[in-house]
Every structure is written in structure tokens, then in C-alpha cells.
Design an enzyme around this catalytic site. Structure first.
Site: not given
Ligand code: NAD
Length: 377
Positions: A118, A123, A126, A129, A225
């Protein structure tokens, strides 16, 4: 060099890894594109649309014989290939590392879309996402369709209709899209995430961030994550969420931990505390589900509450899911290309490059990815 697009073979997989516009991009880069006849049909892309963009429409055997195979699901396609071929797609390397070991045994090189780092320059590659965006949107529609109430507040001559109340658990990519989709339909939305950094993002979408006196300082890894918490954390989280869940008409869960089973956050007791007619949409169903009562791809009715757990939500929106995935995978493939002496495109798997190193699973008969090797002991 030939790029093959065999039809997806997993039942219910309606997406296609490359859409006609992607075929045009690859052809322009000097690659030959061979699409199995009918590969794009379930997503709305005809054979004629591919040929119009410079691809050839071929038999399955021909598509499988290409140098590089682009797939949504990489594992089934890798069976029966020969050394020297490369497969790119979702391979679930952290969930099923032993499958990766078998692929390595065939001599095929495999690159995993879900391990895309990430970082800013990756991006547009990805796919996790982009697929999570689709899931968040579709999850809201599944809930709205099932709910015996409307989402928006209406003030009519026949009286006032209160807005639906929606609670989104997990405010990552899918959760944030669920929040904005539910808000667009007029619902009153609240959300919780174990990572406190998302509070502002939740609020900027017009939702309320649910504060639980639980925030862990060690909630997030360096990739952004969530980190797994211990069972006592999850127990306390469930206790604190009980009242919030009971006060909402819809609960949409999206909580995931990379490489782990999804944490159970919604218990039977919590479902039973909801009003009759309420709906739970469990977007973590494929990874075991966040709700105790979820049965993947079944609609469960429990004491008046409906629980829906689609195991592959992006496949319910195959046209745009394929369009986004195709953009991700073509950008990735172009990133991997170099030129040979005759200026023909050639695949360069340079492990000095972070994007290649983080996604490359197998090469020359061996598993080469550090995390997957670690999981295999
Ligand atoms: P994910 O699909 O792994 O998880 C989904 C969400 O569940 C996450 O926000 C996580 O914190 C949450 N979660 C886990 N356990 C939990 C619990 N017990 N209670 C409540 N929530 C819980 O994550 P994702 O959506 O793929 O991405 C996470 C983060 O990564 C994004 O919010 C973003 O900030 C970051 N991201 C960065 C990039 C980049 O920089 N290129 C791209 C995509 C995402």
C-alpha cells in the site's frame, strides 16, 4: 509475448480479469492478448468487444497456453500449467499457503494481487481496495433491499418516515464506502473501527464515530492494516457494542485482519437484541464472518432478524468490478514489463523492486515470498 485470459472456473465468479479496454492497452504495449471465448460474458463483455480492441478470441487450451495468464482467481488456473508460465491474480497466499507450495512445484511463477504494497506508486494496482469499494456499496444495497423500512427520512402528507439507522463495523475501504452509500440513501449512520485514526474519515462522511473505551495503542501495523487483538479485547468489544447494535436497523460488518480469520464481533445475543425486521450484512463472510450466525451465501433468519453473508460481493457487480480489476492488473503487468534486445516486451521479475518483491509468490520451482515461506515453516 502472449497474455491469456481463461474464463474463471470458480462457481459464481462472474468477474473477468481483463476487459476490452484493458486488451487495447496491452496490445498497444506490444503484447498479444488471447481471450477464451465467453470469458467476459458474465460481466457484460462480449467476444466481439474484445476482438474490436485487438484481442483474439481463442479456445480454453489456447488461452491457458499463453506466457502470462491474468485471472481473478489465480489458483485454479495454475493447475496443469508448465514451467516458464506466469499467473497473476488473487491467490489467498496468507489464507492457504499450502496451495502456493503446490503451485511452486509446477514451476509456474505466480504473483498475488492481494499482497500489493500500500504505497503511493502502487495505488492504481491495489485490487483489494477497488474490490472493497464495490463490496461496501453493494452491502448497503443488499441491506436496503431486505429491510422492511426505507432508508431516507421523508416528510409527506401521510406522515413522517424516520430514517433507517445503520451501524458500520470496520471503517476501512469497504466500511467507508458503506458509510457514504448509506448516507447517500439518507440513512443515519454510525461506525466503529479498532483503528482510532479513522474517526475523522468517518465524521467527514457525515457519520457518527462510536467511541468505545477500548482503543488499543497497538491497533495498526505499518501497512495501515488492523492488528489482531486478544480474545479478551474482542469480548469487551462485543459487550460494549451490544447496545449500539440493538439501537440500529442495519449492521454492516467489514472487519478483517490480514491472513487471519475475521474476528467474531456480532454474537447471537446481539442479533437477538435487535428489533424484528433488522438486517445484518456480513461483508467478512468469505473470511469466516464477523457475525456468529453468518452462513456464507445463505440468507439466515434468526428471531426476526435477517443475516446476509455474501462470500463474493464484487461478483454481484461484475461489470464495474471487472473494469476496476482490469485497470489494476494491467497497470501491474505494465509495471513488470521490460524490453528485450529486439525491443519486444518481456516480463522482468526484479525482486529489488518493492512491488515485485511483495507480490511474487513462486519462481523457479520455489516459494520465494518471505511471509508465505514463514507460514509454511
Ligand atoms: P481490511 O479490509 O483489512 O479491514 C477492514 C477494516 O476492519 C479495517 O479498517 C480494520 O481496522 C477494521 N477492523 C479490524 N478489526 C476490527 C475490530 N475488531 N473492530 C472494528 N474494526 C476492525 O482493511 P482495508 O479496508 O483494506 O484497509 C485498511 C486501511 O489501509 C485503510 O483504512 C487505509 O487507511 C489503508 N489503505 C491504504 C492504501 C494506500 O496507502 N495505498 C490503500 C488502501 C487502504
Amino acid at each position: 509475448m502472449r497474455v491469456g485470459i481463461p474464463k474463471e472456473s470458480i462457481p459464481g465468479e462472474t468477474r473477468v480479469a481483463l476487459i476490452p479496454a484493458g486488451a487495447a492497452t496491452l496490445t498497444k504495449a506490444g503484447l498479444q492478448v488471447a481471450v477464451e471465448s465467453g470469458a467476459g460474458l458474465a460481466a457484460g463483455f462480449t467476444d466481439a468487444a474484445y476482438t474490436a480492441q485487438g484481442a483474439s478470441v481463442v479456445s480454453r487450451a489456447d488461452a491457458l497456453g499463453a506466457d502470462i495468464l491474468l485471472q481473478v482467481r489465480a489458483i485454479p488456473a495454475a493447475n496443469g500449467l508448465h514451467p516458464g508460465q506466469t499467473v497473476i491474480g488473487f491467490a489467498d497466499p496468507l489464507g492457504a499457503p499450502q496451495e502456493i507450495r503446490s503451485v511452486a512445484g509446477t514451476g509456474v511463477s505466480m504473483l498475488s494481487m492481494e499482497l500489493m504494497p500500500r504505497i503511493t506508486r502502487a495505488q492504481s494496482m491495489d485490487a483489494l481496495s477497488s474490490m472493497a469499494t464495490i463490496a461496501g456499496y453493494k452491502g448497503v444495497l443488499l441491506a436496503a433491499n431486505q429491510l422492511p423500512r426505507m432508508f431516507p427520512m421523508l416528510m409527506t402528507a401521510a406522515g413522517t418516515v424516520a430514517p433507517a439507522r445503520v451501524f458500520v463495523v470496520g471503517a476501512g475501504v469497504a466500511g467507508l464506502q458503506a458509510i457514504s452509500s448509506a448516507r447517500r440513501l439518507g440513512a443515519k449512520v454510525e461506525a466503529y473501527d479498532v483503528r482510532p485514526v479513522v474517526k475523522e474519515q468517518v465524521q467527514s462522511l457525515g457519520a457518527r464515530f462510536v467511541e468505545l473505551a477500548l482503543e488499543s495503542t497497538d491497533a495498526e501495523d505499518k501497512g495501515g492494516y488492523a492488528k489482531a487483538q486478544d480474545e479478551s479485547f474482542y469480548r469487551r468489544q462485543r459487550e460494549m457494542m451490544l447496545k449500539v447494535v440493538a439501537g440500529n436497523d442495519v449492521v454492516i460488518t467489514t472487519a478483517l485482519i490480514p491472513g487471519k480469520r475475521a474476528p467474531i464481533l456480532i454474537t447471537t445475543e446481539m442479533v437477538e437484541a435487535m428489533q424484528p425486521g433488522s438486517v445484518v450484512v456480513d461483508l467478512a463472510a468469505e473470511r469466516g464472518g464477523n457475525c456468529e450466525l453468518t452462513r456464507p451465501d445463505e440468507v439466515v433468519h434468526h428471531k426476526g432478524v435477517t443475516i446476509i453473508g455474501p462470500s463474493n460481493p464484487p461478483a454481484l457487480v461484475p461489470y464495474h468490478a471487472s473494469q476496476m480489476y482490469s485497470k489494476n492488473i494491467t497497470t501491474f503487468l505494465l509495471h513488470l514489463l521490460g524490453k528485450d534486445g529486439a525491443k519486444q516486451p518481456t516480463l522482468v521479475l526484479n525482486q529489488e523492486d518493492e512491488i515485485t518483491r511483495e507480490t511474487l509468490l513462486t519462481r523457479d520451482g520455489a516459494v520465494v515470498h518471505a511471509r508465505v515461506k514463514e507460514l509454511l515453516g
